[in-house]
Structures are given as structure tokens and as C-alpha cells.
Design a protein around this motif. Structure first.
Motif, PDB file in Angstrom:
ATOM      1  N   ASP A  23      43.331  38.327  34.747  1.00 41.75           N
ATOM      2  CA  ASP A  23      43.338  37.434  36.059  1.00 41.75           C
ATOM      3  C   ASP A  23      44.123  36.425  35.843  1.00 41.75           C
ATOM      4  O   ASP A  23      44.736  35.574  35.232  1.00 41.75           O
ATOM      5  N   THR A  24      44.989  36.570  37.034  1.00 44.38           N
ATOM      6  CA  THR A  24      46.338  35.658  37.083  1.00 44.38           C
ATOM      7  C   THR A  24      45.962  34.403  37.995  1.00 44.38           C
ATOM      8  O   THR A  24      46.813  33.496  38.350  1.00 44.38           O
ATOM      9  N   GLN A  25      44.825  34.314  38.759  1.00 51.15           N
ATOM     10  CA  GLN A  25      44.804  33.200  39.691  1.00 51.15           C
ATOM     11  C   GLN A  25      44.370  31.973  38.964  1.00 51.15           C
ATOM     12  O   GLN A  25      43.824  31.923  38.038  1.00 51.15           O
ATOM     13  N   PRO A  26      45.135  30.992  39.233  1.00 51.32           N
ATOM     14  CA  PRO A  26      45.055  29.646  38.444  1.00 51.32           C
ATOM     15  C   PRO A  26      43.667  29.039  38.608  1.00 51.32           C
ATOM     16  O   PRO A  26      43.230  28.399  37.824  1.00 51.32           O
ATOM     17  N   ASN A  27      43.021  29.139  39.715  1.00 49.08           N
ATOM     18  CA  ASN A  27      41.771  28.448  40.385  1.00 49.08           C
ATOM     19  C   ASN A  27      40.655  29.475  39.983  1.00 49.08           C
ATOM     20  O   ASN A  27      40.176  30.222  40.516  1.00 49.08           O
ATOM     21  N   LYS A  28      40.119  29.304  38.738  1.00 47.21           N
ATOM     22  CA  LYS A  28      38.788  30.128  38.436  1.00 47.21           C
ATOM     23  C   LYS A  28      37.740  30.203  38.955  1.00 47.21           C
ATOM     24  O   LYS A  28      37.065  31.190  39.304  1.00 47.21           O
ATOM     25  N   GLN A  29      37.552  28.870  39.698  1.00 42.81           N
ATOM     26  CA  GLN A  29      36.406  28.838  40.623  1.00 42.81           C
ATOM     27  C   GLN A  29      36.472  29.973  41.802  1.00 42.81           C
ATOM     28  O   GLN A  29      35.507  30.364  42.373  1.00 42.81           O
ATOM     29  N   GLU A  30      37.642  30.065  42.355  1.00 43.55           N
ATOM     30  CA  GLU A  30      38.050  30.798  43.428  1.00 43.55           C
ATOM     31  C   GLU A  30      38.099  32.260  42.960  1.00 43.55           C
ATOM     32  O   GLU A  30      38.454  32.947  43.897  1.00 43.55           O
ATOM     33  N   SER A  31      38.321  32.545  41.711  1.00 40.81           N
ATOM     34  CA  SER A  31      38.636  33.971  41.593  1.00 40.81           C
ATOM     35  C   SER A  31      37.647  34.894  41.565  1.00 40.81           C
ATOM     36  O   SER A  31      36.697  34.739  40.420  1.00 40.81           O
ATOM     37  N   GLY A  93      48.836  47.252  40.934  1.00 44.09           N
ATOM     38  CA  GLY A  93      49.873  47.524  39.657  1.00 44.09           C
ATOM     39  C   GLY A  93      49.347  47.213  38.415  1.00 44.09           C
ATOM     40  O   GLY A  93      50.279  47.006  37.309  1.00 44.09           O
ATOM     41  N   THR A  94      48.158  46.967  38.052  1.00 46.00           N
ATOM     42  CA  THR A  94      47.692  46.880  36.766  1.00 46.00           C
ATOM     43  C   THR A  94      46.982  48.341  36.296  1.00 46.00           C
ATOM     44  O   THR A  94      46.683  49.202  37.219  1.00 46.00           O
ATOM     45  N   PRO A  95      46.823  48.541  35.191  1.00 44.94           N
ATOM     46  CA  PRO A  95      46.142  49.616  34.485  1.00 44.94           C
ATOM     47  C   PRO A  95      44.729  49.881  35.153  1.00 44.94           C
ATOM     48  O   PRO A  95      44.229  50.719  35.397  1.00 44.94           O
ATOM     49  N   THR A  96      44.079  48.881  35.342  1.00 43.25           N
ATOM     50  CA  THR A  96      42.793  48.949  36.098  1.00 43.25           C
ATOM     51  C   THR A  96      42.708  49.265  37.357  1.00 43.25           C
ATOM     52  O   THR A  96      41.700  49.647  37.811  1.00 43.25           O
ATOM     53  N   GLU A  97      43.993  49.424  38.053  1.00 44.33           N
ATOM     54  CA  GLU A  97      43.991  49.701  39.444  1.00 44.33           C
ATOM     55  C   GLU A  97      43.480  51.094  39.632  1.00 44.33           C
ATOM     56  O   GLU A  97      42.627  51.371  40.626  1.00 44.33           O
TER      57      GLU A  97
END
Length: 111
Positions: A23-31, A93-97
Motif C-alpha cells: 500500500d503506497t497511499q500515505p493516508n491509511k485512513q483513506e486507503s 503494475g503490481t504482481p497482485t494486479e
């Protein structure tokens, strides 16, 4: 939301892919990804009978960008479509894609 989320959790390869995704989103509450990972982790390790899905519902945005209104009933197809659309964008673009590809690319081979 509850039934389809539980069904996805019960698919071991899907669960492992979500839990291992970066997870690359900085705001974990919004992720949405972080909140789904938190939910899956809770289901996997907790012995409690209930989980407060409020953070997941707040991170889950409708097509207009508004948090899920838990007072309104949403069609499962609509929820599924929005969820997979959001996850597909987050994991592109990730393996999970591979879990979110709607179409497989065909390779043409010359013999």
C-alpha cells in the motif's frame, strides 16, 4: 458488503494477494487497500466475534468520491464493481494486479 467481503476472504490466493500487496497511499485512513488488509488481518487472527467496519466504509468511496452511506442499501453488483475498480487502479503494475484483470492479453506465436 459483508457477504461478498467474506467470500473474497475465503479464497486463500485472493486473501494472500491482498495481504501481501504494498500500500503506497500515505493516508491509511483513506486507503481502501489498507482498510481491506486490516479487515482481512482481523478475520485471520482475531478471536473476537465482531469487527467495526466503519474505517473500511469511510475509505470505500462511491463513483462520486463520497464515503459509503451505510444507511442506504447497495446492490451487490454495484458494490463489487466499485470495489474491483478501485482495487484494480491501486494495484495496477503490481504482481497482485492479476486478480483484477478483466481481460487477458493473448500472445500471438509464430510456428
Amino acid at each position: 458488503m459483508n457477504s461478498i467481503t467474506q467470500q473474497f476472504y475465503m479464497i486463500p490466493s485472493f486473501r494472500a494477494a491482498i495481504l501481501s500487496a504494498l500500500d503506497t497511499q500515505p493516508n491509511k485512513q483513506e486507503s481502501l487497500l489498507f482498510q481491506l488488509q486490516t479487515l482481512f488481518t482481523y478475520l485471520q487472527v482475531s478471536e473476537k466475534k465482531a469487527y467495526d467496519t466503519t474505517p473500511f466504509c469511510l475509505a470505500f468511496k462511491d463513483f462520486d468520491g463520497n464515503p459509503m452511506n451505510t444507511a442506504l442499501q447497495m446492490d451487490v453488483d454495484e458494490f463489487f464493481g466499485i470495489l474491483f475498480d478501485r482495487l484494480e487502479r491501486l494495484l495496477k503494475g503490481t504482481p497482485t494486479e492479476v486478480f483484477f484483470c478483466s481481460k487477458k492479453k493473448k500472445k500471438h506465436h509464430k510456428n
